[in-house]
Design an enzyme around this catalytic site. Sequence first.
Site, PDB file in Angstrom:
ATOM      1  N   GLU A  77      -1.806   5.345  -4.663  1.00 40.74           N
ATOM      2  CA  GLU A  77      -2.995   4.540  -4.363  1.00 40.74           C
ATOM      3  C   GLU A  77      -3.991   5.383  -3.581  1.00 40.74           C
ATOM      4  O   GLU A  77      -5.169   5.464  -3.917  1.00 40.74           O
ATOM      5  CB  GLU A  77      -2.582   3.310  -3.546  1.00 40.74           C
ATOM      6  CG  GLU A  77      -3.753   2.434  -3.130  1.00 40.74           C
ATOM      7  CD  GLU A  77      -3.353   1.337  -2.163  1.00 40.74           C
ATOM      8  OE1 GLU A  77      -4.170   0.425  -1.943  1.00 40.74           O
ATOM      9  OE2 GLU A  77      -2.236   1.375  -1.607  1.00 40.74           O
ATOM     10  N   HIS A  78      -3.496   6.021  -2.535  1.00 35.69           N
ATOM     11  CA  HIS A  78      -4.305   6.932  -1.715  1.00 35.69           C
ATOM     12  C   HIS A  78      -3.663   8.318  -1.751  1.00 35.69           C
ATOM     13  O   HIS A  78      -2.497   8.453  -1.370  1.00 35.69           O
ATOM     14  CB  HIS A  78      -4.350   6.473  -0.259  1.00 35.69           C
ATOM     15  CG  HIS A  78      -4.729   5.047  -0.066  1.00 35.69           C
ATOM     16  ND1 HIS A  78      -3.787   4.055   0.177  1.00 35.69           N
ATOM     17  CD2 HIS A  78      -5.932   4.433  -0.066  1.00 35.69           C
ATOM     18  CE1 HIS A  78      -4.408   2.895   0.316  1.00 35.69           C
ATOM     19  NE2 HIS A  78      -5.702   3.086   0.165  1.00 35.69           N
TER      20      HIS A  78
ATOM     21  N   GLN B 234      -1.072   3.991   7.295  1.00 33.68           N
ATOM     22  CA  GLN B 234      -0.782   3.141   6.141  1.00 33.68           C
ATOM     23  C   GLN B 234       0.516   2.372   6.325  1.00 33.68           C
ATOM     24  O   GLN B 234       0.663   1.257   5.825  1.00 33.68           O
ATOM     25  CB  GLN B 234      -0.740   3.973   4.866  1.00 33.68           C
ATOM     26  CG  GLN B 234      -2.091   4.560   4.466  1.00 33.68           C
ATOM     27  CD  GLN B 234      -3.183   3.506   4.373  1.00 33.68           C
ATOM     28  OE1 GLN B 234      -3.125   2.608   3.533  1.00 33.68           O
ATOM     29  NE2 GLN B 234      -4.183   3.594   5.232  1.00 33.68           N
TER      30      GLN B 234
ATOM     31  N   HIS C  53       0.496  -1.337   7.659  1.00 32.67           N
ATOM     32  CA  HIS C  53       0.110  -2.477   6.827  1.00 32.67           C
ATOM     33  C   HIS C  53       1.276  -3.433   6.587  1.00 32.67           C
ATOM     34  O   HIS C  53       1.127  -4.650   6.626  1.00 32.67           O
ATOM     35  CB  HIS C  53      -0.407  -2.002   5.471  1.00 32.67           C
ATOM     36  CG  HIS C  53      -1.851  -1.637   5.450  1.00 32.67           C
ATOM     37  ND1 HIS C  53      -2.849  -2.573   5.456  1.00 32.67           N
ATOM     38  CD2 HIS C  53      -2.475  -0.435   5.431  1.00 32.67           C
ATOM     39  CE1 HIS C  53      -4.033  -1.970   5.431  1.00 32.67           C
ATOM     40  NE2 HIS C  53      -3.824  -0.676   5.420  1.00 32.67           N
TER      41      HIS C  53
ATOM     42  N   HIS D 142     -15.112  -8.166 -48.200  1.00 33.17           N
ATOM     43  CA  HIS D 142     -15.884  -7.437 -47.190  1.00 33.17           C
ATOM     44  C   HIS D 142     -17.002  -6.648 -47.863  1.00 33.17           C
ATOM     45  O   HIS D 142     -18.160  -6.675 -47.433  1.00 33.17           O
ATOM     46  CB  HIS D 142     -14.976  -6.479 -46.408  1.00 33.17           C
ATOM     47  CG  HIS D 142     -14.145  -7.153 -45.352  1.00 33.17           C
ATOM     48  ND1 HIS D 142     -13.214  -8.112 -45.646  1.00 33.17           N
ATOM     49  CD2 HIS D 142     -14.121  -6.987 -44.004  1.00 33.17           C
ATOM     50  CE1 HIS D 142     -12.630  -8.514 -44.525  1.00 33.17           C
ATOM     51  NE2 HIS D 142     -13.171  -7.851 -43.507  1.00 33.17           N
TER      52      HIS D 142
ATOM     53  N   THR E 152       0.823  -1.208   0.000  1.00 34.76           N
ATOM     54  CA  THR E 152       0.000   0.000   0.000  1.00 34.76           C
ATOM     55  C   THR E 152       0.859   1.261   0.000  1.00 34.76           C
ATOM     56  O   THR E 152       2.038   1.241   0.387  1.00 34.76           O
ATOM     57  CB  THR E 152      -0.933   0.004   1.221  1.00 34.76           C
ATOM     58  OG1 THR E 152      -1.869   1.081   1.108  1.00 34.76           O
ATOM     59  CG2 THR E 152      -0.153   0.166   2.515  1.00 34.76           C
TER      60      THR E 152
ATOM     61  N   ASP F   6     -10.841   3.126   3.776  1.00 37.18           N
ATOM     62  CA  ASP F   6     -10.548   1.715   4.025  1.00 37.18           C
ATOM     63  C   ASP F   6     -11.769   0.967   4.532  1.00 37.18           C
ATOM     64  O   ASP F   6     -11.893  -0.252   4.329  1.00 37.18           O
ATOM     65  CB  ASP F   6      -9.419   1.585   5.053  1.00 37.18           C
ATOM     66  CG  ASP F   6      -8.052   1.836   4.441  1.00 37.18           C
ATOM     67  OD1 ASP F   6      -7.928   1.767   3.209  1.00 37.18           O
ATOM     68  OD2 ASP F   6      -7.109   2.104   5.211  1.00 37.18           O
TER      69      ASP F   6
ATOM     70  N   GLU G 218      -8.385  -1.304 -48.624  1.00 35.89           N
ATOM     71  CA  GLU G 218      -7.626  -2.175 -47.734  1.00 35.89           C
ATOM     72  C   GLU G 218      -7.294  -3.520 -48.369  1.00 35.89           C
ATOM     73  O   GLU G 218      -6.682  -4.375 -47.718  1.00 35.89           O
ATOM     74  CB  GLU G 218      -8.408  -2.390 -46.430  1.00 35.89           C
ATOM     75  CG  GLU G 218      -8.525  -1.108 -45.609  1.00 35.89           C
ATOM     76  CD  GLU G 218      -9.168  -1.324 -44.255  1.00 35.89           C
ATOM     77  OE1 GLU G 218      -9.646  -2.455 -43.982  1.00 35.89           O
ATOM     78  OE2 GLU G 218      -9.204  -0.374 -43.456  1.00 35.89           O
TER      79      GLU G 218
END
Length: 437
Positions: free
Chosen positions: A332-333, A263, A266, A425, A241, A366, A420
């Site tokens: 992340e945060h 944090q 963690h 097609h 984290t 969280d 093309e």
Amino acid sequence: MLRTIDLRGTRPSVSELLALVPRAAMDVSAAYDIARGLIDDVRRDGSAALLDQADRFDGGRPPSVRVPADELAAAREALSPEVRRAVESTIERVRAASAAQVPVPVVTRLGDGAVVEQRWQPVERVGLYVPGGKLVYPSSVIMNVVPAQIAGVRSIALASPPQAAFGGRIHPTIAGVAALLGIDEVYAMGGAGAIGAFAYGVPDLGLEPVQRVTGPGNVFVAAAKRAVAGVTGIDAEAGPTDILVIADDSADADFVASDLVSQAEHDELAAAVLVTDDAAFADRVQERVAARADATRHAERVRTALTGRQSAVVLVDDLEQAAAFANAFGAEHLEIQVRDADATLARIENAGAIFVGPYSPVSLGDYAAGSNHVLPTGGMARYASGLSAATFLRPQQVVRYDEAALREVAPVIATLSDEEGLPAHGEAVTARFGERP
């Protein structure tokens, strides 16, 4: 405690900022071969390999890889009233916020009889991973399961590593929350083997392959996701984290310090970064970080994370430069605690989730904000998003043209297909109007 990166008096380019960004020393590539081998073992030996891996890496061999229904029901009933109320409140908030993430089908009419419909189709089956290890994460059960349910996923399997403290069973709180959410397919398996089991299935367990695997985990889980990405969908290669706080001298130094420490608890590789334009404020935060790190339960882990290469105080000339650094970091945060938060927010492009103001800490996200806490780590917010209901949805375009509408665009198709070098097609269109070879 936190090392200092001084950018004052400089204006680094984006590439220079990327080189300056503090990162944890985590190499998913180095774990890849090990993860690949564990996955191959599961593909070859099924549940026997999962049991062996539980003995080697987790909390010991579980009595059963698939958690019995009566064990799930008992775990649900054993949840304390306080925990159950907190879980149910969080479920309600995450459901409300996740519902807003489901796109509305749109019908585009390009002319009479020419319609393209945009619809969002859920995957049929998903495998959700809830880590074990140092801590227990019932909140991650909610953050994985609820968006999948809101998206309309019909088949949901959940895995969490067996725990030594519970005789090789998964943590009872994980089991109880899963049961509370109505998940009855739960497995006591962890790490790379669990990711491989989801991707390829385990016939002797009756575990069918899934179409998407989500959830955080350690470096081997991240490496396993990389290994199976060509077989099944994944959310991201989640790593340790991280939190980045942009703050000026109007912020409360203790608030900022408490968020950085929160944090850091963690993981030893967790990143905690303060970016500020005020050196005196940075000193005050350093003092409060040291005090809080010494006082918290996981003091040793916190100090390791805060003194690691991945954590820092970054001094900048102004908040414009702070935002530029944050965009290079791809947090992340991301917290914004400045006088004019909206002006700084307007400069932010890259972040997993953004928390604005002194009373919107990351801890709120969280658990109880209603936002999802499964977010891109390690700078992946520069190109990836967090888990949401949309993670489990696939956009599909449904095309409906009638004869007149097709006739109108037939010349366009013929011209482009000839250009093309793909004339068949165009012929597939003209065949509908009577032209035959």
